[in-house]
Design an enzyme around this catalytic site. Structure first.
Site, PDB file in Angstrom:
ATOM      1  N   ILE A 144      37.860  39.442  39.363  1.00  0.00           N
ATOM      2  CA  ILE A 144      36.903  40.555  39.225  1.00  0.00           C
ATOM      3  C   ILE A 144      36.129  40.409  37.917  1.00  0.00           C
ATOM      4  O   ILE A 144      36.734  40.248  36.855  1.00  0.00           O
ATOM      5  CB  ILE A 144      37.639  41.924  39.187  1.00  0.00           C
ATOM      6  CG1 ILE A 144      38.556  42.081  40.401  1.00  0.00           C
ATOM      7  CG2 ILE A 144      36.641  43.074  39.106  1.00  0.00           C
ATOM      8  CD1 ILE A 144      39.331  43.398  40.407  1.00  0.00           C
ATOM      9  N   THR A 145      34.810  40.478  38.004  1.00  0.00           N
ATOM     10  CA  THR A 145      34.022  40.465  36.765  1.00  0.00           C
ATOM     11  C   THR A 145      33.874  41.897  36.252  1.00  0.00           C
ATOM     12  O   THR A 145      33.850  42.854  37.032  1.00  0.00           O
ATOM     13  CB  THR A 145      32.617  39.841  36.990  1.00  0.00           C
ATOM     14  OG1 THR A 145      31.885  40.670  37.914  1.00  0.00           O
ATOM     15  CG2 THR A 145      32.694  38.437  37.547  1.00  0.00           C
ATOM     16  N   GLY A 146      33.806  42.024  34.932  1.00  0.00           N
ATOM     17  CA  GLY A 146      33.675  43.361  34.327  1.00  0.00           C
ATOM     18  C   GLY A 146      34.884  44.229  34.651  1.00  0.00           C
ATOM     19  O   GLY A 146      34.758  45.419  34.942  1.00  0.00           O
ATOM     20  N   ASN A 185      37.284  45.364  32.836  1.00  0.00           N
ATOM     21  CA  ASN A 185      37.884  46.212  31.797  1.00  0.00           C
ATOM     22  C   ASN A 185      37.381  47.647  31.821  1.00  0.00           C
ATOM     23  O   ASN A 185      37.872  48.484  31.072  1.00  0.00           O
ATOM     24  CB  ASN A 185      37.590  45.625  30.409  1.00  0.00           C
ATOM     25  CG  ASN A 185      36.105  45.582  30.113  1.00  0.00           C
ATOM     26  OD1 ASN A 185      35.370  44.821  30.740  1.00  0.00           O
ATOM     27  ND2 ASN A 185      35.640  46.415  29.209  1.00  0.00           N
ATOM     28  N   SER A 186      36.389  47.932  32.641  1.00  0.00           N
ATOM     29  CA  SER A 186      35.725  49.242  32.539  1.00  0.00           C
ATOM     30  C   SER A 186      35.353  49.760  33.927  1.00  0.00           C
ATOM     31  O   SER A 186      35.261  48.983  34.887  1.00  0.00           O
ATOM     32  CB  SER A 186      34.457  49.069  31.688  1.00  0.00           C
ATOM     33  OG  SER A 186      33.702  50.253  31.652  1.00  0.00           O
ATOM     34  N   GLY A 187      35.157  51.058  34.004  1.00  0.00           N
ATOM     35  CA  GLY A 187      34.576  51.678  35.198  1.00  0.00           C
ATOM     36  C   GLY A 187      35.173  51.208  36.513  1.00  0.00           C
ATOM     37  O   GLY A 187      36.391  51.190  36.707  1.00  0.00           O
ATOM     38  N   TYR A 219      16.366  46.627  35.873  1.00  0.00           N
ATOM     39  CA  TYR A 219      17.611  46.855  36.624  1.00  0.00           C
ATOM     40  C   TYR A 219      17.355  46.651  38.124  1.00  0.00           C
ATOM     41  O   TYR A 219      18.131  45.992  38.813  1.00  0.00           O
ATOM     42  CB  TYR A 219      18.113  48.268  36.333  1.00  0.00           C
ATOM     43  CG  TYR A 219      19.476  48.572  36.930  1.00  0.00           C
ATOM     44  CD1 TYR A 219      20.616  47.912  36.488  1.00  0.00           C
ATOM     45  CD2 TYR A 219      19.617  49.532  37.940  1.00  0.00           C
ATOM     46  CE1 TYR A 219      21.865  48.193  37.033  1.00  0.00           C
ATOM     47  CE2 TYR A 219      20.868  49.824  38.488  1.00  0.00           C
ATOM     48  CZ  TYR A 219      21.986  49.148  38.030  1.00  0.00           C
ATOM     49  OH  TYR A 219      23.216  49.424  38.570  1.00  0.00           O
TER      50      TYR A 219
HETATM   51  N1  NAP Z   1      27.835  53.682  37.800  1.00  0.00           N
HETATM   52  C1  NAP Z   1      26.965  53.822  38.793  1.00  0.00           C
HETATM   53  O1  NAP Z   1      26.516  54.942  39.127  1.00  0.00           O
HETATM   54  C2  NAP Z   1      26.489  52.630  39.558  1.00  0.00           C
HETATM   55  C3  NAP Z   1      25.594  52.816  40.636  1.00  0.00           C
HETATM   56  C4  NAP Z   1      25.166  51.713  41.363  1.00  0.00           C
HETATM   57  C5  NAP Z   1      25.642  50.454  41.037  1.00  0.00           C
HETATM   58  N2  NAP Z   1      26.490  50.288  39.978  1.00  0.00           N
HETATM   59  C6  NAP Z   1      26.984  48.926  39.686  1.00  0.00           C
HETATM   60  O2  NAP Z   1      28.401  48.954  39.609  1.00  0.00           O
HETATM   61  C7  NAP Z   1      28.862  47.852  38.827  1.00  0.00           C
HETATM   62  C8  NAP Z   1      29.974  48.300  37.891  1.00  0.00           C
HETATM   63  O3  NAP Z   1      29.418  49.132  36.886  1.00  0.00           O
HETATM   64  P1  NAP Z   1      30.145  50.416  36.286  1.00  0.00           P
HETATM   65  O4  NAP Z   1      29.372  51.588  36.753  1.00  0.00           O
HETATM   66  O5  NAP Z   1      31.596  50.348  36.520  1.00  0.00           O
HETATM   67  O6  NAP Z   1      29.769  50.248  34.730  1.00  0.00           O
HETATM   68  P2  NAP Z   1      30.618  49.964  33.417  1.00  0.00           P
HETATM   69  O7  NAP Z   1      31.748  50.915  33.277  1.00  0.00           O
HETATM   70  O8  NAP Z   1      29.594  49.934  32.337  1.00  0.00           O
HETATM   71  O9  NAP Z   1      31.195  48.517  33.638  1.00  0.00           O
HETATM   72  C9  NAP Z   1      30.365  47.391  33.586  1.00  0.00           C
HETATM   73  C10 NAP Z   1      31.203  46.161  33.307  1.00  0.00           C
HETATM   74  O10 NAP Z   1      30.330  45.031  33.181  1.00  0.00           O
HETATM   75  C11 NAP Z   1      30.692  44.316  32.016  1.00  0.00           C
HETATM   76  N3  NAP Z   1      29.615  43.518  31.451  1.00  0.00           N
HETATM   77  C12 NAP Z   1      28.450  43.937  30.908  1.00  0.00           C
HETATM   78  N4  NAP Z   1      27.783  42.896  30.389  1.00  0.00           N
HETATM   79  C13 NAP Z   1      28.539  41.791  30.608  1.00  0.00           C
HETATM   80  C14 NAP Z   1      28.408  40.411  30.283  1.00  0.00           C
HETATM   81  N5  NAP Z   1      27.378  39.949  29.560  1.00  0.00           N
HETATM   82  N6  NAP Z   1      29.375  39.557  30.669  1.00  0.00           N
HETATM   83  C15 NAP Z   1      30.455  40.005  31.351  1.00  0.00           C
HETATM   84  N7  NAP Z   1      30.657  41.291  31.671  1.00  0.00           N
HETATM   85  C16 NAP Z   1      29.700  42.177  31.292  1.00  0.00           C
HETATM   86  C17 NAP Z   1      31.141  45.388  31.048  1.00  0.00           C
HETATM   87  O11 NAP Z   1      31.884  44.831  29.966  1.00  0.00           O
HETATM   88  P3  NAP Z   1      32.006  45.653  28.552  1.00  0.00           P
HETATM   89  O12 NAP Z   1      32.793  46.900  28.860  1.00  0.00           O
HETATM   90  O13 NAP Z   1      32.703  44.713  27.655  1.00  0.00           O
HETATM   91  O14 NAP Z   1      30.616  45.972  28.136  1.00  0.00           O
HETATM   92  C18 NAP Z   1      31.977  46.249  31.984  1.00  0.00           C
HETATM   93  O15 NAP Z   1      33.246  45.693  32.143  1.00  0.00           O
HETATM   94  C19 NAP Z   1      27.623  47.277  38.150  1.00  0.00           C
HETATM   95  O16 NAP Z   1      27.225  46.101  38.812  1.00  0.00           O
HETATM   96  C20 NAP Z   1      26.571  48.361  38.346  1.00  0.00           C
HETATM   97  O17 NAP Z   1      25.264  47.821  38.360  1.00  0.00           O
HETATM   98  C21 NAP Z   1      26.914  51.343  39.221  1.00  0.00           C
END
Ligand code: NAP
Length: 294
Positions: free
Chosen positions: A10-12, A14-16, A163
């Site tokens: 899984i990429t990313g 550590n968060s969300g 985005y």
């Molecule tokens: N939240 C929403 O409402 C929503 C809606 C539609 C789609 N999405 C999609 O859902 C996915 C997950 O996002 P999330 O909402 O869970 O956000 P999040 O909590 O911000 O998590 C994003 C993750 O991506 C990592 N990341 C960012 N830049 C990176 C890099 N250069 N190399 C490797 N990892 C990197 C972050 O690492 P760090 O913590 O170290 O920064 C974090 O682990 C994303 O693809 C987002 O576009 C989200």
């Protein structure tokens, strides 16, 4: 030690939603390789997850904005894992200001699309028959365009334009890859998680955006609810053979017209192969060597 059994990357993680997915997949018996860009943030998440499912995780550093880091991570995964059953391309970011990576790509395009392209293709030789690739995209693909004449958005950068471009690229990539992997028995789907209360948009250095996100959280889905469709696509027997689809709330959904444009997806595919130097045909030569699913 080389890990056997069912393996998910899984990429990313550590968060969300990435962290939620890691927990959900461990609960289903997967060994989860957590790809994280920051050692401290990764370690914190790993320790939290290990408390619930000891021995189910390992962490590997992978900065998706940096091709060398992605290649090194893929190599490390290949050394440590006997095969791969799930690749969950979840990481993503949105930046309010225009940022470029080391090789001059706009940061959201670099991380959300190009980094995942390199990772996915370089991991193909490790994938077992029946493996599933899930790309977390977004409904934001609908307002995206691929600006081939100005991919770095030098002329008119706006956060949602960048985005949207990167998320349209996610959907186009998943579709183009699904056709190529069909003969190998590997599925590729993308999904929209809904509006989810995570750290999306929160500046990791300054914390800017955290206040707004915590105000919005009560109206948003939890990370577990957001991760549900991705985990469903990655594991549910009912979608074992489904490929090239886009899901929301566990159901297939139509994508925007431009996301169905084969000429566009092939143009983006060629551009990305040429830019990264990673060729599907080359990777395909080494597929089918991984042990069968156990
Ligand atoms: N939240 C929403 O409402 C929503 C809606 C539609 C789609 N999405 C999609 O859902 C996915 C997950 O996002 P999330 O909402 O869970 O956000 P999040 O909590 O911000 O998590 C994003 C993750 O991506 C990592 N990341 C960012 N830049 C990176 C890099 N250069 N190399 C490797 N990892 C990197 C972050 O690492 P760090 O913590 O170290 O920064 C974090 O682990 C994303 O693809 C987002 O576009 C989200």
């Amino acid at each position: 030690m080389r890990v056997n059994g069912k393996i998910a990357v899984i990429t990313g993680a550590n968060s969300g939603m990435g962290k939620a997915s890691a927990r959900m997949l461990a609960e289903k018996g997967y060994h989860v390789v957590m790809l994280v860009r920051n050692r401290e943030r990764g370690k914190e998440a790993l320790e939290e997850l290990e408390k619930a499912f000891p021995g189910s995780f390992q962490m590997i550093l992978c900065d998706l904005s940096d091709g060398d880091s992605v290649r090194a991570a893929a190599e490390e995964i290949s050394r440590k894992c006997s095969g791969l059953d799930i690749l969950l391309n979840n990481a993503g970011l949105i930046t309010t200001k225009r940022q470029l990576n080391e090789v001059g790509l706009e940061m959201q395009f670099a991380v959300n699309h190009v980094g995942h392209f390199i990772l996915t293709l370089t991991l193909l030789p490790l994938m077992r028959e029946g493996a599933r690739i899930v790309q977390v995209a977004s409904g934001a693909h609908k307002w995206g365009e691929i600006h081939f004449d100005d991919l770095t958005l030098e002329k008119n950068f706006r956060p949602f334009k960048a985005y949207g471009q990167s998320k349209l690229a996610n959907v186009l990539f998943a579709e183009a890859l699904s056709g190529r992997l069909k003969p190998h028995g590997i599925t590729v789907n993308s999904c929209h998680p809904g509006a989810v209360g995570t750290n999306m948009g929160v500046n990791r250095e300054t914390g800017f955006g955290r206040g707004i996100m915590s105000l919005l959280k009560p109206f948003f889905r939890t990370p577990e609810e957001g991760a549900d469709t991705a985990v469903f696509l990655a594991t549910d027997p009912s979608v074992e053979k489904v490929t090239g689809a886009y899901f929301y709330n566990r159901k297939p959904m139509a994508v925007a017209k431009k996301a169905q444009d084969r000429e566009l997806s092939e143009k983006l595919w060629r551009w990305t192969e040429e830019f990264t130097g990673v060729s599907f045909k080359e990777m395909e030569k080494n597929m089918g060597n991984s042990s069968v699913r156990n």
